[in-house]
Scaffold this motif. Sequence first.
Motif, PDB file in Angstrom:
ATOM      1  N   GLY A 597     -12.174 -15.964  -2.307  1.00 15.51           N
ATOM      2  CA  GLY A 597     -12.402 -15.812  -0.872  1.00 15.51           C
ATOM      3  C   GLY A 597     -12.749 -14.405  -0.425  1.00 15.51           C
ATOM      4  N   HIS A 598     -12.942 -13.483  -1.362  1.00 19.76           N
ATOM      5  CA  HIS A 598     -13.182 -12.083  -1.012  1.00 19.76           C
ATOM      6  C   HIS A 598     -14.678 -11.794  -0.970  1.00 19.76           C
ATOM      7  N   LEU A 599     -15.021 -10.651  -0.332  1.00 19.40           N
ATOM      8  CA  LEU A 599     -16.417 -10.240  -0.267  1.00 19.40           C
ATOM      9  C   LEU A 599     -16.910  -9.849  -1.656  1.00 19.40           C
ATOM     10  N   PRO A 600     -18.204 -10.110  -1.970  1.00 14.69           N
ATOM     11  CA  PRO A 600     -18.720  -9.888  -3.326  1.00 14.69           C
ATOM     12  C   PRO A 600     -18.749  -8.425  -3.709  1.00 14.69           C
ATOM     13  N   PRO A 601     -18.469  -8.098  -4.966  1.00 15.38           N
ATOM     14  CA  PRO A 601     -18.615  -6.718  -5.443  1.00 15.38           C
ATOM     15  C   PRO A 601     -20.071  -6.279  -5.380  1.00 15.38           C
ATOM     16  N   LEU A 602     -20.273  -4.966  -5.326  1.00 20.22           N
ATOM     17  CA  LEU A 602     -21.616  -4.392  -5.289  1.00 20.22           C
ATOM     18  C   LEU A 602     -21.788  -3.543  -6.544  1.00 20.22           C
ATOM     19  N   LEU A 603     -22.804  -3.882  -7.345  1.00 18.90           N
ATOM     20  CA  LEU A 603     -23.026  -3.221  -8.630  1.00 18.90           C
ATOM     21  C   LEU A 603     -24.375  -2.531  -8.607  1.00 18.90           C
ATOM     22  N   HIS A 604     -24.373  -1.263  -9.067  1.00 14.75           N
ATOM     23  CA  HIS A 604     -25.631  -0.513  -9.180  1.00 14.75           C
ATOM     24  C   HIS A 604     -25.747   0.008 -10.598  1.00 14.75           C
ATOM     25  N   GLN A 605     -26.661  -0.590 -11.364  1.00 12.27           N
ATOM     26  CA  GLN A 605     -26.897  -0.161 -12.747  1.00 12.27           C
ATOM     27  C   GLN A 605     -27.962   0.919 -12.761  1.00 12.27           C
ATOM     28  N   PRO A 606     -27.970   1.800 -13.767  1.00 10.80           N
ATOM     29  CA  PRO A 606     -28.910   2.933 -13.781  1.00 10.80           C
ATOM     30  C   PRO A 606     -30.368   2.508 -13.725  1.00 10.80           C
ATOM     31  N   ALA A 607     -30.714   1.402 -14.315  1.00 13.40           N
ATOM     32  CA  ALA A 607     -32.119   1.027 -14.430  1.00 13.40           C
ATOM     33  C   ALA A 607     -32.609   0.156 -13.276  1.00 13.40           C
ATOM     34  N   GLY A 608     -31.760  -0.238 -12.374  1.00 13.58           N
ATOM     35  CA  GLY A 608     -32.184  -1.148 -11.310  1.00 13.58           C
ATOM     36  C   GLY A 608     -31.639  -0.750  -9.956  1.00 13.58           C
ATOM     37  N   SER A 609     -31.791  -1.673  -9.031  1.00 13.20           N
ATOM     38  CA  SER A 609     -31.280  -1.449  -7.679  1.00 13.20           C
ATOM     39  C   SER A 609     -29.909  -2.099  -7.537  1.00 13.20           C
ATOM     40  N   ALA A 610     -29.216  -1.724  -6.486  1.00 14.09           N
ATOM     41  CA  ALA A 610     -27.882  -2.275  -6.243  1.00 14.09           C
ATOM     42  C   ALA A 610     -27.989  -3.757  -5.894  1.00 14.09           C
ATOM     43  N   GLU A 611     -27.016  -4.544  -6.370  1.00 15.52           N
ATOM     44  CA  GLU A 611     -27.007  -5.975  -6.073  1.00 15.52           C
ATOM     45  C   GLU A 611     -25.571  -6.447  -5.892  1.00 15.52           C
ATOM     46  N   PHE A 612     -25.417  -7.469  -5.050  1.00  9.49           N
ATOM     47  CA  PHE A 612     -24.114  -8.089  -4.831  1.00  9.49           C
ATOM     48  C   PHE A 612     -23.894  -9.168  -5.889  1.00  9.49           C
ATOM     49  N   LEU A 613     -22.687  -9.202  -6.447  1.00  8.16           N
ATOM     50  CA  LEU A 613     -22.333 -10.192  -7.473  1.00  8.16           C
ATOM     51  C   LEU A 613     -21.781 -11.421  -6.764  1.00  8.16           C
ATOM     52  N   LEU A 614     -22.591 -12.476  -6.725  1.00  4.38           N
ATOM     53  CA  LEU A 614     -22.280 -13.646  -5.915  1.00  4.38           C
ATOM     54  C   LEU A 614     -21.779 -14.839  -6.719  1.00  4.38           C
ATOM     55  N   GLN A 615     -21.544 -14.674  -8.045  1.00  8.64           N
ATOM     56  CA  GLN A 615     -21.042 -15.780  -8.850  1.00  8.64           C
ATOM     57  C   GLN A 615     -19.505 -15.787  -8.846  1.00  8.64           C
ATOM     58  N   ALA A 616     -18.970 -16.819  -9.481  1.00  9.48           N
ATOM     59  CA  ALA A 616     -17.518 -16.956  -9.700  1.00  9.48           C
ATOM     60  C   ALA A 616     -16.744 -16.870  -8.391  1.00  9.48           C
ATOM     61  N   ARG A 617     -17.213 -17.585  -7.375  1.00  5.85           N
ATOM     62  CA  ARG A 617     -16.558 -17.558  -6.071  1.00  5.85           C
ATOM     63  C   ARG A 617     -15.745 -18.824  -5.874  1.00  5.85           C
ATOM     64  N   SER A 618     -14.597 -18.691  -5.236  1.00  6.35           N
ATOM     65  CA  SER A 618     -13.742 -19.833  -4.933  1.00  6.35           C
ATOM     66  C   SER A 618     -12.930 -19.518  -3.684  1.00  6.35           C
ATOM     67  N   ALA A 619     -12.052 -20.461  -3.273  1.00  7.42           N
ATOM     68  CA  ALA A 619     -11.302 -20.331  -2.024  1.00  7.42           C
ATOM     69  C   ALA A 619     -10.235 -19.244  -2.133  1.00  7.42           C
ATOM     70  N   PRO A 620      -9.701 -18.769  -0.974  1.00  3.49           N
ATOM     71  CA  PRO A 620      -8.618 -17.777  -1.006  1.00  3.49           C
ATOM     72  C   PRO A 620      -7.401 -18.290  -1.771  1.00  3.49           C
ATOM     73  N   ILE A 621      -6.503 -17.395  -2.081  1.00  5.52           N
ATOM     74  CA  ILE A 621      -5.305 -17.724  -2.846  1.00  5.52           C
ATOM     75  C   ILE A 621      -4.469 -18.741  -2.074  1.00  5.52           C
ATOM     76  N   GLY A 622      -4.031 -19.788  -2.798  1.00  9.14           N
ATOM     77  CA  GLY A 622      -3.145 -20.783  -2.206  1.00  9.14           C
ATOM     78  C   GLY A 622      -3.828 -21.717  -1.233  1.00  9.14           C
ATOM     79  N   SER A 623      -5.157 -21.691  -1.173  1.00  6.11           N
ATOM     80  CA  SER A 623      -5.852 -22.567  -0.240  1.00  6.11           C
ATOM     81  C   SER A 623      -5.730 -24.016  -0.683  1.00  6.11           C
ATOM     82  N   ARG A 624      -5.544 -24.899   0.289  1.00  7.06           N
ATOM     83  CA  ARG A 624      -5.428 -26.324  -0.019  1.00  7.06           C
ATOM     84  C   ARG A 624      -6.705 -27.071   0.356  1.00  7.06           C
ATOM     85  N   ALA A 625      -7.712 -26.355   0.777  1.00  2.47           N
ATOM     86  CA  ALA A 625      -8.967 -26.984   1.177  1.00  2.47           C
ATOM     87  C   ALA A 625     -10.110 -26.326   0.428  1.00  2.47           C
TER      88      ALA A 625
END
Length: 832
Positions: A597-625
């Motif tokens: 449930g958190h905002l995506p990390p931002l990664l900037h590698q030397p050879a490219g531009s900065a990008e948001f890591l949008l994979q492996a996302r799920s609900a907040p901790i203890g969410s029942r929905a």
Amino acid sequence: MSESGRPDVTQELRLPWDDDPEELYEHAPCGYLTTLPDGTVVRVNQTFLDWTGYDRSDLVGHRRFRDLLTPGCQIYHETHYAPLLTMQSEVHEIALDVVCADGSRVPVLVNSVLERHDGGGPRVIRTMVFNATERRSYENELLHARNAAEAAEKRIRVLQRIVADLAAAPTEAEVAEAVIRAPEPAFDATSCSIYLVDQERDQLVAVASTDPTTGNWDDMPCSSPRAVAAVARRGDLHVVHNLAEAAEHFPDLAETMARSGRRTVVLLPLTTGPAEDQAGVTVLGVLAFSFAQERELTGGELGVIRLLGQQAGQALDRARLYDDARRREERAEFLAGITRALDEEHRLLQRARRLVERVVPDIADWAAVRLHVGPAGLREESGGPPPDHDLLAERIAKATHAARPVFATDGDRLDCTVLPLTARGRVLGTLALRMAADRRGAEAERAFLSDLADRAGLALENARLYEQERAIAQTLQRSLLAADVPAGDARFALETHYQAGGQDLEVGGDWFDAFPITRDKLAVVVGDVVGRGLEAASTMGQLRSAIRALATQESGPARLLEGLDRFCQRVESARMATVVYAEIDLDACTMVYACAGHLPPLLHQPAGSAEFLLQARSAPIGSRAGDVRRTEHRVRLSPGSRLLLYTDGLVERRDRPIDRGFEVLNRAFSRLRGAPLKGLAAGLADTMVGREHADDVCLLCLTLGAEERLERSLGADPLQIALLRSDLRAWMIGQGVDQDCLSAVLLGCSEAVANAIEHGYRNDPFGVVDVAATITADAVEVRVSDRGSWRGPSHSRGRGLKLIEESMDEVLFDRGDGTTVTMRRHRGEGRP
């Protein structure tokens, strides 16, 4: 009897005696004159002679009728009487004045008839003269009455206009202007002055004058022996008819009258209260007006003058009530406004500054706040030049010790009021101010200043308590954050930053942590607990402890989040917390991460531009929905990659979409790609949210491995050199550079950058210095470039260049578009 047998009427009406026609002529009830065409008197009756006192021999044959007239009437005789008589042969009721033998005058009415010859020429003039003395007196009385009525009507009209002006005048100054315009049109006065009574200062204040150059037109005590003050004390109209009377009673007025040429002066008190009760009359001012000539005022004029004084006094009383109400309203609005303004600021120093800014220039032309609490020596001042320091310090000490205001008084050399700022029974400091000239001395103003000091003291005390509680809250918040983040490993570097919400005293739920799982695996985490306060802080600490306990070499991010879900079953307050968790393999340069449930990390590698890591996302901790399955994602990281984990306070705003916040963050992070890691997180927070923000902001920035090539861009600020040295040192340590080479490169690079800032950008604070460093097996090469304008070779031949040449083995200057310095230093035993 007549022939018809009727009585003879003529005989019956005939008087028993016969009148003598000559007697009738001589003693007729009017005068008769017979004159020749040239006006010479040829016959006159005794009645005319009795009226005028002439002898018959004085007139007949010796005087013309016109010679008996006054000079003005003679002119009228020539221009009107004689021509009309010639044209019309008769004139009627011509008013003339006849000069008697003794020189007196008799007003007469004249009827004349011109008799002509058969040929039409003038023969004789017969004139009948009527005595008009009584009629003239009556007419004069009517004329005088009419003139008096017209003058009274004129005064009434002027008075009505003045009364209308007074009714429309809302302020004391406007009433005074209306009153001072009355005497000239109403009584033909020459000059006029008005004085108003200041009861608090017991003074008569000179307000307005139509001719201020005449006399002592200035303020005076009510106890003064001067005429104006005497009339104000007595409360009744006084007329000084002449200079002698003034000299006897009021020498100052006599001097003024002698100098200005005035002859009669009227001193009119402006009163309010019942006119029939002298004891109940209050004098609010004095109207003084004068005449160039001695003037005897009639009873009607005196009555109108007294009425003017009563009307003006009532208008002044009403205007003063209006002014008092308006001032009370202004004071209330000012106090309400300053209360709101102080409430807008939450810090002690800012409230003190805002207090001074609102006081000057609204009610004072100089003000200063000195506080005994908060930062040492806290002082805020504004306005013109300060008063005498020693006297002010003495008055401040007196007000502080007594905890009571020390007000300035008339004639006060310091002319400065000091108000103690008190709250909860103690003096926090003082507000010293020099009041504007029109706001000094009034008792109502003193009450207003005391109220102002009470409000300001309470507001400053609240700000002090706010800062105290805020400091406690921030201390608690930081104590709950990870203070022992790993350091000293050349394979990575960490930079963290926490910024509490600017408007909240409660502890927030934002947190970060970084810890080694094994020697080669590093865990980093940023989370946000729902809510604020001690419960959120307690939950944050428990979550951090739970994550450290669940993080093992075999678990991985997905299983760790599943463990946190089970943890929420026992700690309900942790439910719906958001977490981004990542494990970095330092040797393999890989990262596995998961977002609950958190905002995506931002990664900037030397050879490219900065990008948001949008994979492996799920609900907040203890969410029942929603999707409660926990997944993870693996990413390959190149040496020199930078990873940013953050909380929602960095990007979320009420006035823009979240996508816009992500765009702004991406640009800001990319722009800082070449900046040193040290200070990067704090600088990014300043760029995104500033120093005052409603929500907490938490950042964790990780740089992985040693970059193959270090590239940095610095602003033309000498403070940036220290950040570059820290970044360059860490990079060379990670590359295994020996200590001697490391020290020499740091010295040479620092001097080269300092020269570029000092000489290339001496007048350009926005200049940029580019630094690029590479390492080979036998040497370290550093290139420092600027695009500034150097004045000449002499500016590059100083102590800095000597240090560069002594520390580096090879130094090459390239002067094209700017200056580039290329330096090489051999490593270890390879050094010549």
